[in-house]
Structure formats: structure tokens, C-alpha cells
Design a protein around this motif. Structure first.
Motif, PDB file in Angstrom:
ATOM      1  N   ILE A   1       0.774  -1.034   0.094  1.00  0.00           N
ATOM      2  CA  ILE A   1      -0.017   0.117  -0.104  1.00  0.00           C
ATOM      3  C   ILE A   1       0.875   1.328  -0.180  1.00  0.00           C
ATOM      4  CG2 ILE A   1      -0.229  -0.388   2.619  1.00  0.00           C
ATOM      5  CD1 ILE A   1      -2.988   0.819   2.548  1.00  0.00           C
TER       6      ILE A   1
ATOM      7  N   TRP B   1      -5.431  13.517  -2.380  1.00  0.00           N
ATOM      8  CA  TRP B   1      -5.953  11.942  -2.396  1.00  0.00           C
ATOM      9  C   TRP B   1      -7.096  11.591  -3.228  1.00  0.00           C
ATOM     10  CZ3 TRP B   1      -3.473   7.916  -0.700  1.00  0.00           C
ATOM     11  CH2 TRP B   1      -2.535   8.021  -0.049  1.00  0.00           C
TER      12      TRP B   1
ATOM     13  N   GLN C   1      -6.821   8.806  -6.065  1.00  0.00           N
ATOM     14  CA  GLN C   1      -7.757   7.603  -6.019  1.00  0.00           C
ATOM     15  C   GLN C   1      -8.060   7.528  -7.313  1.00  0.00           C
ATOM     16  OE1 GLN C   1     -10.967   7.381  -2.977  1.00  0.00           O
ATOM     17  NE2 GLN C   1     -12.224   7.625  -4.883  1.00  0.00           N
TER      18      GLN C   1
ATOM     19  N   VAL D   1      -1.872   7.874   6.709  1.00  0.00           N
ATOM     20  CA  VAL D   1      -2.200   6.520   6.630  1.00  0.00           C
ATOM     21  C   VAL D   1      -3.524   6.159   6.708  1.00  0.00           C
ATOM     22  CG1 VAL D   1      -2.110   4.609   8.362  1.00  0.00           C
ATOM     23  CG2 VAL D   1       0.066   5.816   8.083  1.00  0.00           C
TER      24      VAL D   1
ATOM     25  N   LEU E   1      -6.128   8.105   5.270  1.00  0.00           N
ATOM     26  CA  LEU E   1      -6.459   8.257   4.030  1.00  0.00           C
ATOM     27  C   LEU E   1      -6.093   7.135   2.893  1.00  0.00           C
ATOM     28  CD1 LEU E   1      -6.049  12.366   3.830  1.00  0.00           C
ATOM     29  CD2 LEU E   1      -8.126  10.869   3.831  1.00  0.00           C
ATOM     30  N   ARG E   2      -4.805   6.792   2.954  1.00  0.00           N
ATOM     31  CA  ARG E   2      -4.393   5.602   2.320  1.00  0.00           C
ATOM     32  C   ARG E   2      -5.287   4.634   2.481  1.00  0.00           C
ATOM     33  NH1 ARG E   2       1.722   3.987   4.100  1.00  0.00           N
ATOM     34  NH2 ARG E   2       0.265   2.961   5.259  1.00  0.00           N
ATOM     35  N   ASP E   3      -5.309   4.231   3.581  1.00  0.00           N
ATOM     36  CA  ASP E   3      -6.413   3.031   3.782  1.00  0.00           C
ATOM     37  C   ASP E   3      -7.667   2.829   3.225  1.00  0.00           C
ATOM     38  OD1 ASP E   3      -6.739   0.381   5.540  1.00  0.00           O
ATOM     39  OD2 ASP E   3      -8.420   1.781   5.988  1.00  0.00           O
ATOM     40  N   ARG E   4      -8.314   4.138   3.176  1.00  0.00           N
ATOM     41  CA  ARG E   4      -9.675   4.200   2.462  1.00  0.00           C
ATOM     42  C   ARG E   4      -9.484   4.117   1.080  1.00  0.00           C
ATOM     43  NH1 ARG E   4     -11.937   9.758   5.084  1.00  0.00           N
ATOM     44  NH2 ARG E   4     -11.570   9.300   7.141  1.00  0.00           N
ATOM     45  N   VAL E   5      -8.627   4.620   0.525  1.00  0.00           N
ATOM     46  CA  VAL E   5      -8.507   4.571  -1.032  1.00  0.00           C
ATOM     47  C   VAL E   5      -7.946   3.179  -1.374  1.00  0.00           C
ATOM     48  CG1 VAL E   5      -6.734   5.035  -2.800  1.00  0.00           C
ATOM     49  CG2 VAL E   5      -7.996   7.254  -1.383  1.00  0.00           C
ATOM     50  N   TRP E   6      -7.073   2.712  -0.584  1.00  0.00           N
ATOM     51  CA  TRP E   6      -6.645   1.150  -0.936  1.00  0.00           C
ATOM     52  C   TRP E   6      -7.908   0.184  -0.843  1.00  0.00           C
ATOM     53  CZ3 TRP E   6      -2.391  -0.479  -3.144  1.00  0.00           C
ATOM     54  CH2 TRP E   6      -2.143  -2.042  -3.177  1.00  0.00           C
ATOM     55  N   THR E   7      -8.664   0.556   0.196  1.00  0.00           N
ATOM     56  CA  THR E   7     -10.029  -0.456   0.361  1.00  0.00           C
ATOM     57  C   THR E   7     -11.039  -0.151  -0.776  1.00  0.00           C
ATOM     58  OG1 THR E   7      -9.869   0.021   2.670  1.00  0.00           O
ATOM     59  CG2 THR E   7     -11.761  -1.130   2.193  1.00  0.00           C
ATOM     60  N   ARG E   8     -11.030   1.049  -1.133  1.00  0.00           N
ATOM     61  CA  ARG E   8     -11.951   1.436  -2.265  1.00  0.00           C
ATOM     62  C   ARG E   8     -11.627   0.842  -3.373  1.00  0.00           C
ATOM     63  NH1 ARG E   8     -13.502   7.514  -1.482  1.00  0.00           N
ATOM     64  NH2 ARG E   8     -14.700   7.421   0.461  1.00  0.00           N
TER      65      ARG E   8
ATOM     66  N   MET F   1      -9.638  -1.987  -3.833  1.00  0.00           N
ATOM     67  CA  MET F   1      -9.762  -3.408  -3.555  1.00  0.00           C
ATOM     68  C   MET F   1     -10.976  -3.939  -3.223  1.00  0.00           C
ATOM     69  SD  MET F   1      -6.682  -4.438  -4.402  1.00  0.00           S
ATOM     70  CE  MET F   1      -5.137  -3.637  -4.749  1.00  0.00           C
ATOM     71  N   GLN F   2     -12.067  -3.195  -3.186  1.00  0.00           N
ATOM     72  CA  GLN F   2     -13.223  -3.524  -2.735  1.00  0.00           C
ATOM     73  C   GLN F   2     -14.312  -4.595  -3.644  1.00  0.00           C
ATOM     74  OE1 GLN F   2     -15.723  -0.173  -2.184  1.00  0.00           O
ATOM     75  NE2 GLN F   2     -16.613  -0.013  -4.200  1.00  0.00           N
TER      76      GLN F   2
END
Lengths: 350, 307
Positions: free
Chosen positions: A171, A195, A199, A338, A340-347, A349-350
């Protein structure tokens, strides 16, 4: 060196340390280095030139090194921690300042390695080896054509590479690359607008990405599973030695890297010898020969003249100096980044 | 009254003995189940620490976050990302269980009908893959399935196909990997229940005019039901938490619950949310098991065999 392993080397060196006398002998130097990371040839030259006997002990992780130094040193004169660990060691008063810029060979150090965030004045540390994260691609697919050094190559791929791309399954590495690509002010950006752009870039790229992968990246390129891979330079070099049509790019928007550094731990008995040693290691010859041994690149100008043919021909190891200004070493990013990064990554990979 | 005191003493000793025998089980349940789960539950209601870890102050944020999300500009919006990831995990686990059952049942039946010595050898073969690390076995599947892999190269060489088939880095690859990884858990319990079947019952069914299909459906399947249930549960639940296979054979393009939880404890440094995710998953599994027990109570044969 965080997270990258080196095969185990001589254990014998460790025993030698135990037999060394505690009394400061002007002719000795206790070196504490990663395994498989100290060239015997270079040590021999140093011993011949200075008459100082080098005793080597080894470790395999920064945490081992930290633990050993926190436990009250062990009489080591020189140790080799990675970037942010230098900062931690400084903060915990475990290093002796020696002002590396005063050493004669410091003039050989290429920017930006002369002023890293963890020791901007280079008061406590001097550079040893480093590694980068760039882009590897197989030029055979486009008839040997050379691609520009830009993240655009992988985020906005031309037809031949669409659907044949791999990004690292890290990530942080993916976020840094995208941040460089959109021209973010700081790779540790916390700006919502930036961000949003990151995204958008990653979402648009997703359809062209075959896999997100961090293990056996060189193998994926050699086998032809993917034609382009966001990659660490060590892996790119390995891929290149098997398949010489593979190229490695240092995107002009920015490249992250890690670096190991010489430091003098608190409690060192031979500080003057340590300085002599560090100075010696910053000479082009010592740096070049060290690269030949470890396969990583140094921060020393002129070291390329001493590289063996294989490394000489490898742009993954022998980085042209003009690229060195593109290198950035992110400090540990903040909470907000960290999150914001997690939110973008989850979106993504959802 | 010698006999009475002796009887009392004996009874007391028996009671003590019973406690002593139960003690290890209680220690195990408390030590390996209650404590870790309690810790996880506690963590899920705390605030995340700076570089991982937790701050000891109450916060329900982790659970709110499962359904709602602060947008990049921090407004609260309804969020389906995590629900979607959960749904995908359940769907993949379901398909995997189904495929494992379709392959595992005939395999178990075949093994159960062999001579005892040959049977033991076959069961031994089922367990052989466990000798090697899961990671290595999944890597092997990459080498088999990829476009430059054994299957594609073979088919190309024979001329069956003209271009490589995409069998990896998608749901197909994940399913193959999961079925392969978990199928022993399907075969073993089914075999265990089939092995106990008195095959004279099948002969009796034939004598009464049943054909092979009827014998299977009316005699063998009902008797094997506990094993089938146990097998399905043993495959389905670990599949939900699978982590290595989706990362390797799925190309890391879609998260499953296991990857999501790992991410929270790793790069995203949000332990409370990771703990909450694990807890939501467990709650869903527990509730569906309870529902199952309530709905089918008394209709099964001898319960599930596993907890």
C-alpha cells in the motif's frame, strides 16, 4: 535494508569479536554489519593501507542492531543501520557525532544522500548502500523501444502493456508512486484533494493491472507473466541478468529509496579508526568493490569505474548520476496520511 | 458404619476426580478461547495508537466504520466497501465448499469402499499435502495455472487452444487454490462417517429393488450426513479467513476478509478496526450456526460432530 533479506555469511567473524581485547588498541576496529554485506577484498585493502585490523560481527535486522546497542553497545566502533533507525539511534543518544562532512571522501557523496531527513547535517552518519523502487518493463514487446522515465508509463500504459502490468502489493509503495505521479507536494500528503486525485489515478489504472504482487517480482517478469512491474532495483537486476531486454526506469517525478549508513555507536573504543574506516569506505574504489560484493548500489560518485562488467551494464545497480536528484526517502508518514491511504486502498480493492 | 463412610469417601473422591479431569479442558477453553476473544473484543472498542497498538480510551468508531465512512473530505457517507468485501468472501467460501463437496464426497465414498489396507493408504495420501507449507503449495499452483504454466503450455503444444487461457489472478484461480487447500477437511470427516456404514444395508436396498442411485440417495447420503455437515463447516469457515490464497492466486486485486484484517494490523496501523472486523466475521458465523442448530434441531443425525 528494511524487509530485504541477505543470505547468511560468515558466522566465524562473530567469534573473533569475543576474543578481541577490551583495551583500546589503536590497530583495531570492530565492525558490526549486515550479513553478506562486507566485501573481504575491501577489508583486506583497508588493513593493508592502514595497518588496522578489522574484526567483523554480523546481524540480520535493524531491530537486532537496535537491541544490541540499547543493551549498552558491545564495543563496536562502526555499525550500519538503515535510514529511520539512524534517527531513532540519534534520539536515544546511542551514537557518537563525528561530522561526516569533515571527512575527505565525503566530497564523493552524491546528492541527495549528503542531507537525508534522518541526519540532515550528516553529523552522525555516512552513506553506504541504497536501493530504489522504480519500474521494470520488457522492451522486447515494443521492439526495443525505450520508454521515458516517468510514472505515466505505468499509470497510463500504452496498448502493448495494458492488462499486463503488476504493481507492488504494498500500500505504501503504490501510494508513493501515485503521489509522485499527480505531483503531490509531499509523498506523505494529507491533502484530501490530492488524495482524490490519487484515488482517481489508481482506479483508472486498475483495469490495466493484472496483479498486485510483492513476492517473486523478478520471476513474474522473467516468465513473462507481466510485461511491466513496479519493482525494487535488486529484483529488477536479477530479472535483467536472466532476460537482457528488461529495462528499469527512474521516473522523473520521483523515486523512493532506502539507505544503510555507517555510524559510530556510543561506547566505541576506536573512534579515530572508525573515522578512517568510514572515510575509506567512501572512496570510489571501496564503494565500487563493495557493490560488486553485495549487488546493491552506493551513493559514491566515481564508484561505477570499479564495478564488474555485469553491474557496470546493469542500470538497476549502476544508476546514472543525473537520476540521483529524483530520489526521495519518505519519513514515517503521519496518521492522517495512513488513514486516507487505507480508505483509498479499500475502495480500490473492494 | 464402615461401609457408609467408605461410600461417602468414594463418592467424594469421584467428585474430585471429575473436577480434576475437567480442569484441563477448562484451562484450555479459558486460555485459548475466552481470553483471546475477550482481548479482541476489548481492542475493538479502543482507539488506534500512533504506529499500531491501541490507546486505552473507549470508542465505537471501529464498528461505525464498517457501514459508514468519512469521505476524503471527512463527511460521513454510507459505505458498502466492507460489506462488499464480506459478501465476496462468503460467496467464494460458498462456491469452494460446494466444489469441495462435489469432489470430496465421491472420493471419500471410493476410499470407504476399498479393502482396509488400501483404504488406510489412500487416507494417508489425502494428508500428504500437509507436509508442505501452504505458501509453497500455492506457488506451485501459480506455476501450473499461469499463462506460461504447465496447463497452458501443454494445451498450446497439443494444439487444443491457440492462445493461453486466463486461469489465474481472478476468482477462478482463488477457487481452485481454496478447493485444493481445504479439500482434505472435506474428505476426512465424510470418510469417517462412511467408514462406519454397514454396507450390508446397501445390499439390502438392492435386494429390495433399489437401483444404485436410489441406494446412494436413500441409504448412504442420510448416513453420511453428519460427516457432510462437518466437512462443509470445516471448509467454509477457514475459507472465510483465507489470506495466502487470495493474495497469490487472486493477484491481490480484490481483498477478502483475511487480507482486510491483515491490512489493518499491518500497513494501516488500525488494530481496533482489525479486531472489529474479526469480531463481526465471528458473530456472523456464530449466528448462522445458531440459526442452523435451531432450525434443524432434531432433524440431523447426531449433530454436527464439530463445534
Amino acid at each position: 535494508m528494511t524487509g530485504r533479506t541477505r543470505p547468511i555469511l560468515a558466522l566465524a567473524a562473530g567469534f573473533a569479536l569475543a576474543s578481541g581485547t577490551a583495551g583500546a588498541q589503536a590497530e583495531e576496529l570492530f565492525l558490526y554489519n549486515w550479513t553478506n554485506y562486507t566485501s573481504p577484498e575491501v577489508i583486506e585493502k583497508f588493513e593493508e593501507e592502514t595497518g588496522i585490523r578489522v574484526v567483523i560481527d554480523t546481524y540480520t535486522s535493524n531491530d537486532d542492531l537496535m537491541a544490541r546497542l540499547q543493551a549498552g553497545g558491545a564495543g563496536y566502533d562502526v555499525a550500519v543501520p538503515s535510514d529511520s533507525y539512524v534517527q531513532r539511534l540519534i534520539e536515544e543518544d546511542l551514537l557518537i557525532p563525528f561530522d561526516a562532512t569533515e571527512l575527505e571522501n565525503f566530497a564523493n557523496v552524491m546528492a541527495p544522500h549528503d542531507a537525508p531527513f534522518y541526519d540532515p547535517e550528516r553529523m552522525y552518519s555516512a552513506p553506504y548502500m541504497l536501493g530504489t523502487t522504480g519500474i521494470a518493463y520488457d522492451s522486447a514487446v515494443i521492439d526495443g523501444e525505450e520508454l521515458p522515465h516517468s510514472w505515466d508509463v505505468i499509470f497510463n500504459p500504452r496498448e502493448e502493456f495494458q492488462g499486463e502490468i503488476a504493481m507492488l502489493d504494498n500500500i505504501d509503495e503504490v501510494a508513493y508512486a501515485a503521489a509522485f505521479y499527480i505531483g503531490a507536494e509531499d509523498v506523505c500528503t494529507e491533502d484530501p484533494d490530492e488524495w482524490q486525485q490519487i484515488q482517481d489515478v489508481l482506479m483508472a489504472q486498475r483495469d490495466h493491472v493484472k496483479l498486485y504482487n510483492s513476492s517473486g517480482t523478478h520471476d513474474a517478469m522473467i516468465a513473462g507473466e507481466v510485461l511491466m512491474h513496479q519493482m525494487w532495483n535488486g529484483a529488477a537486476h536479477r530479472a535483467f541478468s536472466e532476460k537482457d531486454t528488461i529495462r528499469y526506469l527512474y521516473p522523473e517525478e520521483g523515486v523512493v529509496f532506502w539507505m544503510d549508513n555507517f555510524v559510530i555507536p556510543e561506547g566505541a573504543q576506536n573512534v579515530e579508526n572508525a573515522k578512517k574506516f568510514i572515510n575509506f569506505m567512501m572512496s570510489p574504489e571501496a564503494a565500487g568493490l563493495s557493490s560488486n560484493y553485495s549487488g546493491y548500489m552506493s551513493a559514491i560518485r566515481g564508484a561505477d569505474a570499479y564495478l564488474n562488467e555485469e553491474l557496470q551494464a546493469s542500470p538497476m545497480v549502476n544508476m546514472p548520476e543525473e537520476y540521483s536528484e529524483r530520489l526521495t526517502m519518505p519519513p514515517p508518514c503521519g496518521d492522517r496520511h495512513v488513514e486516507l491511504r487505507d480508505r483509498v486502498w479499500t475502495r480500490l480493492m473492494q | 458404619m464402615q461401609p457408609v463412610t467408605a461410600a461417602t469417601a468414594a463418592r467424594r473422591r469421584a467428585a474430585l476426580m471429575r473436577y480434576a479431569l475437567v480442569a484441563p479442558a477448562i484451562v484450555i477453553i479459558v486460555g485459548f478461547m475466552v481470553l483471546p476473544l475477550g482481548l479482541m473484543l476489548t481492542y475493538s472498542f479502543l482507539e488506534p495508537g500512533r504506529y499500531g497498538g491501541v490507546v486505552w480510551s473507549y470508542s465505537p468508531e471501529a464498528y461505525i466504520r464498517f457501514f459508514f465512512e468519512r469521505d476524503l473530505d471527512d463527511s460521513l457517507v454510507f459505505n458498502l466497501a466492507y460489506v462488499r468485501i464480506f459478501f465476496r468472501s462468503f460467496a467464494l467460501a460458498f462456491v469452494t465448499t460446494l466444489v469441495a463437496l462435489l469432489i470430496g464426497f465421491p472420493a471419500a465414498l471410493y476410499i470407504a469402499m476399498q479393502s482396509p489396507r488400501w483404504r488406510n493408504f489412500l487416507i494417508f495420501l489425502v494428508t500428504v499435502p500437509f507436509w508442505t507449507n501452504l505458501l509453497v503449495r500455492n506457488y506451485a499452483w501459480i506455476l501450473i495455472l499461469r499463462e506460461q504454466g504447465l496447463i497452458n503450455e501443454g494445451l498450446l503444444a497439443v494444439g487444443v487452444i491457440e492462445a493461453p487461457i486466463r486461469m489465474i489472478y481472478n476468482n477462478f484461480g482463488i477457487t481452485v487454490g481454496l478447493v485444493y487447500s481445504f479439500i482434505p477437511f472435506m474428505v476426512l470427516p465424510i470418510y469417517a462417517s462412511l467408514e462406519r456404514i454397514d454396507f450390508r444395508l446397501v445390499e439390502a436396498a438392492y435386494d429390495l429393488g433399489a437401483n444404485r442411485w436410489q441406494a446412494l440417495r436413500r441409504i448412504i447420503l442420510p448416513l453420511a450426513r453428519p460427516g457432510i455437515y462437518a466437512g462443509c463447516i470445516l471448509v467454509f469457515i477457514p475459507c472465510l479467513g483465507a489470506y495466502v490464497t487470495p493474495a497469490l492466486l487472486g493477484g491481490g486485486r480484490n481483498l477478502m476478509i483475511g487480507n482486510l484484517i491483515q491490512l489493518q494490523f499491518g500497513a494501516s496501523q488500525n488494530w481496533p478496526f482489525g479486531a472489529a472486523l474479526a469480531f463481526v466475521l465471528m458473530a456472523i458465523v456464530l449466528l448462522s450456526m445458531l440459526f442452523y442448530l435451531w432450525r434443524f434441531r432434531g432433524r440431523g443425525t447426531g449433530g454436527l460432530g464439530v463445534g
